[in-house]
Design a protein around this motif. Structure first.
Motif, PDB file in Angstrom:
ATOM      1  N   SER A  66      -3.263   1.697  -3.441  1.00  0.00           N
ATOM      2  CA  SER A  66      -2.046   0.085  -3.825  1.00  0.00           C
ATOM      3  C   SER A  66      -1.446   0.450  -4.764  1.00  0.00           C
ATOM      4  O   SER A  66      -2.134   0.976  -5.739  1.00  0.00           O
ATOM      5  N   PRO A  67      -0.159   0.185  -4.831  1.00  0.00           N
ATOM      6  CA  PRO A  67       0.776   1.121  -6.280  1.00  0.00           C
ATOM      7  C   PRO A  67       0.189  -0.272  -6.811  1.00  0.00           C
ATOM      8  O   PRO A  67       0.500   0.244  -8.610  1.00  0.00           O
ATOM      9  N   GLU A  68      -0.251  -0.790  -6.743  1.00  0.00           N
ATOM     10  CA  GLU A  68      -0.832  -2.164  -8.179  1.00  0.00           C
ATOM     11  C   GLU A  68      -1.943  -1.691  -9.411  1.00  0.00           C
ATOM     12  O   GLU A  68      -2.311  -1.631  -9.903  1.00  0.00           O
ATOM     13  N   MET A  69      -2.279  -0.353  -8.181  1.00  0.00           N
ATOM     14  CA  MET A  69      -3.716   0.425  -9.051  1.00  0.00           C
ATOM     15  C   MET A  69      -2.923   1.311 -10.339  1.00  0.00           C
ATOM     16  O   MET A  69      -3.571   2.048 -10.870  1.00  0.00           O
ATOM     17  N   ILE A  70      -1.909   1.640  -9.550  1.00  0.00           N
ATOM     18  CA  ILE A  70      -0.699   2.607 -10.982  1.00  0.00           C
ATOM     19  C   ILE A  70      -0.066   1.921 -11.644  1.00  0.00           C
ATOM     20  O   ILE A  70      -0.110   2.498 -13.011  1.00  0.00           O
TER      21      ILE A  70
ATOM     22  N   LEU B  24       9.041  10.101   2.109  1.00  0.00           N
ATOM     23  CA  LEU B  24       9.159   9.453   1.577  1.00  0.00           C
ATOM     24  C   LEU B  24       8.985   7.911   1.931  1.00  0.00           C
ATOM     25  O   LEU B  24       7.696   7.238   1.791  1.00  0.00           O
ATOM     26  N   ALA B  25       9.588   7.581   2.584  1.00  0.00           N
ATOM     27  CA  ALA B  25       8.646   6.462   3.484  1.00  0.00           C
ATOM     28  C   ALA B  25       7.453   6.525   4.760  1.00  0.00           C
ATOM     29  O   ALA B  25       7.522   5.029   4.726  1.00  0.00           O
ATOM     30  N   PHE B  26       7.706   7.526   4.877  1.00  0.00           N
ATOM     31  CA  PHE B  26       6.357   7.005   5.020  1.00  0.00           C
ATOM     32  C   PHE B  26       5.197   6.588   4.393  1.00  0.00           C
ATOM     33  O   PHE B  26       3.917   6.561   4.941  1.00  0.00           O
ATOM     34  N   ARG B  27       5.174   7.820   3.251  1.00  0.00           N
ATOM     35  CA  ARG B  27       4.314   7.676   2.266  1.00  0.00           C
ATOM     36  C   ARG B  27       4.200   5.750   2.205  1.00  0.00           C
ATOM     37  O   ARG B  27       3.161   5.670   0.649  1.00  0.00           O
ATOM     38  N   GLY B  28       4.992   5.254   1.915  1.00  0.00           N
ATOM     39  CA  GLY B  28       5.385   3.933   1.901  1.00  0.00           C
ATOM     40  C   GLY B  28       6.029   4.002   0.535  1.00  0.00           C
ATOM     41  O   GLY B  28       6.117   3.132  -0.925  1.00  0.00           O
ATOM     42  N   PHE B  29       6.575   5.471  -0.293  1.00  0.00           N
ATOM     43  CA  PHE B  29       7.476   5.545  -1.347  1.00  0.00           C
ATOM     44  C   PHE B  29       8.457   4.615  -1.678  1.00  0.00           C
ATOM     45  O   PHE B  29       8.775   4.614  -2.863  1.00  0.00           O
ATOM     46  N   GLY B  30       9.307   3.875  -0.634  1.00  0.00           N
ATOM     47  CA  GLY B  30      10.665   3.497  -0.835  1.00  0.00           C
ATOM     48  C   GLY B  30      11.661   3.547  -0.111  1.00  0.00           C
ATOM     49  O   GLY B  30      11.515   5.275   1.087  1.00  0.00           O
TER      50      GLY B  30
ATOM     51  N   MET C  25      16.186   5.170  -5.212  1.00  0.00           N
ATOM     52  CA  MET C  25      15.751   4.520  -4.158  1.00  0.00           C
ATOM     53  C   MET C  25      15.219   3.199  -4.088  1.00  0.00           C
ATOM     54  O   MET C  25      15.771   2.538  -5.276  1.00  0.00           O
ATOM     55  N   LYS C  26      15.824   2.482  -3.044  1.00  0.00           N
ATOM     56  CA  LYS C  26      14.963   0.883  -3.098  1.00  0.00           C
ATOM     57  C   LYS C  26      13.571   0.973  -2.902  1.00  0.00           C
ATOM     58  O   LYS C  26      13.060   1.625  -2.137  1.00  0.00           O
ATOM     59  N   ASP C  27      13.256  -0.777  -3.310  1.00  0.00           N
ATOM     60  CA  ASP C  27      11.257  -1.000  -3.103  1.00  0.00           C
ATOM     61  C   ASP C  27      10.618   0.047  -3.365  1.00  0.00           C
ATOM     62  O   ASP C  27      10.091   1.196  -2.651  1.00  0.00           O
ATOM     63  N   ALA C  28      11.774   0.743  -4.541  1.00  0.00           N
ATOM     64  CA  ALA C  28      10.085   2.036  -4.914  1.00  0.00           C
ATOM     65  C   ALA C  28       9.178   1.229  -5.941  1.00  0.00           C
ATOM     66  O   ALA C  28       9.228   0.579  -6.085  1.00  0.00           O
ATOM     67  N   CYS C  29       8.112   2.475  -5.656  1.00  0.00           N
ATOM     68  CA  CYS C  29       7.266   2.243  -6.188  1.00  0.00           C
ATOM     69  C   CYS C  29       6.094   3.583  -6.765  1.00  0.00           C
ATOM     70  O   CYS C  29       7.028   4.574  -6.436  1.00  0.00           O
ATOM     71  N   PHE C  30       5.333   3.501  -7.511  1.00  0.00           N
ATOM     72  CA  PHE C  30       4.957   4.787  -7.676  1.00  0.00           C
ATOM     73  C   PHE C  30       5.854   5.172  -9.016  1.00  0.00           C
ATOM     74  O   PHE C  30       6.518   7.058  -8.787  1.00  0.00           O
ATOM     75  N   PHE C  31       7.515   4.862  -9.792  1.00  0.00           N
ATOM     76  CA  PHE C  31       8.356   4.922 -10.414  1.00  0.00           C
ATOM     77  C   PHE C  31       8.510   6.455 -11.203  1.00  0.00           C
ATOM     78  O   PHE C  31       9.279   7.140 -10.190  1.00  0.00           O
TER      79      PHE C  31
ATOM     80  N   MET D  17       0.827  -1.379   0.005  1.00  0.00           N
ATOM     81  CA  MET D  17      -0.049   0.096   0.127  1.00  0.00           C
ATOM     82  C   MET D  17       1.050   1.242   0.199  1.00  0.00           C
ATOM     83  O   MET D  17       2.341   1.355   0.727  1.00  0.00           O
ATOM     84  N   ALA D  18       0.257   1.835  -0.036  1.00  0.00           N
ATOM     85  CA  ALA D  18       0.834   3.835  -0.537  1.00  0.00           C
ATOM     86  C   ALA D  18       0.089   4.703   0.450  1.00  0.00           C
ATOM     87  O   ALA D  18      -1.701   4.279  -0.132  1.00  0.00           O
ATOM     88  N   PHE D  19       0.362   5.779   1.371  1.00  0.00           N
ATOM     89  CA  PHE D  19      -0.579   6.657   1.348  1.00  0.00           C
ATOM     90  C   PHE D  19       0.155   8.584   1.228  1.00  0.00           C
ATOM     91  O   PHE D  19       0.942   8.888   1.685  1.00  0.00           O
ATOM     92  N   GLY D  20       0.033   8.931  -0.238  1.00  0.00           N
ATOM     93  CA  GLY D  20       0.226   9.900  -0.175  1.00  0.00           C
ATOM     94  C   GLY D  20      -1.021  10.823  -0.915  1.00  0.00           C
ATOM     95  O   GLY D  20      -2.170  10.425  -0.965  1.00  0.00           O
ATOM     96  N   GLU D  21      -0.800  11.878  -1.220  1.00  0.00           N
ATOM     97  CA  GLU D  21      -1.007  13.051  -1.644  1.00  0.00           C
ATOM     98  C   GLU D  21      -2.262  12.600  -3.386  1.00  0.00           C
ATOM     99  O   GLU D  21      -1.287  12.000  -3.916  1.00  0.00           O
ATOM    100  N   CYS D  22      -2.953  12.873  -3.344  1.00  0.00           N
ATOM    101  CA  CYS D  22      -3.710  12.498  -4.644  1.00  0.00           C
ATOM    102  C   CYS D  22      -4.283  13.477  -5.397  1.00  0.00           C
ATOM    103  O   CYS D  22      -5.548  13.226  -6.817  1.00  0.00           O
ATOM    104  N   GLU D  23      -4.360  14.415  -5.401  1.00  0.00           N
ATOM    105  CA  GLU D  23      -5.604  15.773  -5.762  1.00  0.00           C
ATOM    106  C   GLU D  23      -5.187  15.951  -7.161  1.00  0.00           C
ATOM    107  O   GLU D  23      -5.157  16.698  -7.787  1.00  0.00           O
ATOM    108  N   PHE D  24      -3.446  15.770  -7.353  1.00  0.00           N
ATOM    109  CA  PHE D  24      -2.758  15.777  -8.787  1.00  0.00           C
ATOM    110  C   PHE D  24      -2.828  14.770  -9.424  1.00  0.00           C
ATOM    111  O   PHE D  24      -2.868  14.727 -10.667  1.00  0.00           O
ATOM    112  N   LEU D  25      -3.246  13.475  -9.740  1.00  0.00           N
ATOM    113  CA  LEU D  25      -3.392  12.614 -10.042  1.00  0.00           C
ATOM    114  C   LEU D  25      -4.649  13.155 -11.520  1.00  0.00           C
ATOM    115  O   LEU D  25      -4.793  12.318 -12.530  1.00  0.00           O
ATOM    116  N   ASP D  26      -5.829  13.391 -11.150  1.00  0.00           N
ATOM    117  CA  ASP D  26      -6.819  13.824 -12.414  1.00  0.00           C
ATOM    118  C   ASP D  26      -6.467  14.427 -13.527  1.00  0.00           C
ATOM    119  O   ASP D  26      -6.095  14.497 -14.428  1.00  0.00           O
TER     120      ASP D  26
END
Length: 364
Positions: free
Chosen positions: A239-243, A290-296, A312-318, A38-47
């Motif tokens: 989930s990063p698996e959605m991106i 970055l770690a708090f957000r689960g990004f790696g 960055m090791k174990d990165a997601c949302f590359f 999982m990841a916990f991040g800002e989302c208003e930029f997505l659309d």
């Protein structure tokens, strides 16, 4: 919201803190299934990001985003809902409604939206449907795809979703039986997460065990929102698996230039006010951020006006991270830039950002 208990100390919903574990290498995993990252991040930029990508390639991608996110969400939920339980729903030994209510409540706690059930029919025939009112979705195409993926995750099969806006930022989502496009099914690959040890530590709430940073956020459960208490930034647990697999599948469909388009679009959108990385912070602060957000796990960053290097090791949302770092560099040094990046088989992200050379006109 009735039935959602908050931690008395940090005011985080126990459903949220009990469901996730912040690991020591910059990733977040579900407690019941550590293959599910999982990841916990800002989302208003997505659309705005998706809209800019459409402008840059000159073609719509919303239908592909919805289809691929639905497929990714269904595959993800297949890890969480045992096959025998889905079979019991299909055989009518268990009702579908409690599962959908549970999943939409979980989505509200995760910051997806507010969900109100309008109607549902499941007789395993062509007239089946599931209709919800969805208020203030964190991202319209991702919320739509996640919603239809939830239906698939409960009853199996393949489904599609239609939506209409009935009030500003309020939609009706309705599912029906369908077939996923074969070309998109073949290109989507969702893989489980494998944890690697690291050396990141979080101060924890003594009551619920969540990182203390979680108390900086307010859960507006009646709205399905999570907001930063100070600046109001909206967050989502996703989930990063959605991106990440969706972008990979879109690259296969739209061409090898697509990743560069995502990075460039991401950088432009982040520079518009969405970026949260500040190169004026020290390395430890950026790493923890970055770690708090689960990004790696940020293991290397060096930045001067002439060059920035990041590893960055174990990165997601590359691709999103690459755009985020490029935007941070350009903001810090007030320059346009070039970026090069690589994603290794071990999910290590390596990137370099340098200023663009300014070509002065030749004078006689």
């Amino acid at each position: 919201m009735p039935g959602i208990e908050l931690c008395q100390e940090c005011k985080v919903p126990k459903t949220f803190s009990d469901g996730q574990e912040w690991m020591n290498n910059g990733d977040i995993v579900q407690r019941l299934n550590n293959k599910a990252r999982m990841a916990f991040g800002e989302c208003e930029f997505l659309d705005p990001l998706f809209q800019m990508i459409e402008q840059m390639i000159g073609a719509p991608i919303e239908h592909m985003l919805i289809n691929l996110t639905a497929r990714a969400s269904a595959l993800y939920l297949a890890w969480l809902i045992p096959a025998e339980v889905r079979q019991m729903v299909q055989s009518k030994q268990l009702e579908m409604t409690p599962f959908m209510e549970g999943l939409t409540t979980l989505a509200e706690v995760s910051g997806f939206a507010k969900y109100e059930r309008l109607g549902m029919r499941y007789e395993n025939d062509q007239d089946d449907y599931c209709k919800y009112r969805v208020i203030d979705p964190f991202s319209l195409p991702l919320a739509a795809g996640g919603y239809v993926g939830a239906v698939t995750g409960v009853v199996d099969g393949e489904h599609a979703v239609t939506y209409k806006e009935i009030l500003p930022n309020t939609y009706e989502f309705t599912t029906h039986w369908d077939k996923y496009p074969t070309v998109l099914k073949e290109k989507l690959r969702v893989r489980g997460h494998n944890h690697k040890e690291g050396d990141i530590h979080f101060e924890r709430c003594e009551t619920c065990g969540a990182p203390k940073e979680c108390s900086d956020y307010e859960w507006l459960l009646e709205k399905g929102n999570i907001r930063h208490r100070r600046d109001g930034r909206r967050m989502v647990l996703l989930s990063p698996e959605m991106i990440d697999p969706v972008f990979t599948a879109l690259e296969s469909e739209l061409g090898e230039i697509f990743p560069a388009v995502v990075v460039e679009a991401g950088s432009k959108v982040m520079k518009g006010g969405f970026n949260t990385i500040d190169l004026l912070d020290n390395e430890a602060c950026i790493r923890h951020h970055l770690a708090f957000r689960g990004f790696g796990n940020l293991v290397e960053i060096s930045a001067t006006p002439k060059k920035m290097s990041v590893r960055m090791k174990d990165a997601c949302f590359f691709l999103l991270l690459a755009g985020m770092f490029q935007a941070a560099f350009e903001k810090a040094y007030d320059v346009d830039s070039n970026i090069e990046w690589e994603i290794t088989e071990e999910t290590e992200l390596q990137l370099t950002v340098t200023p663009k050379r300014v070509v002065l006109p030749v004078t006689s």
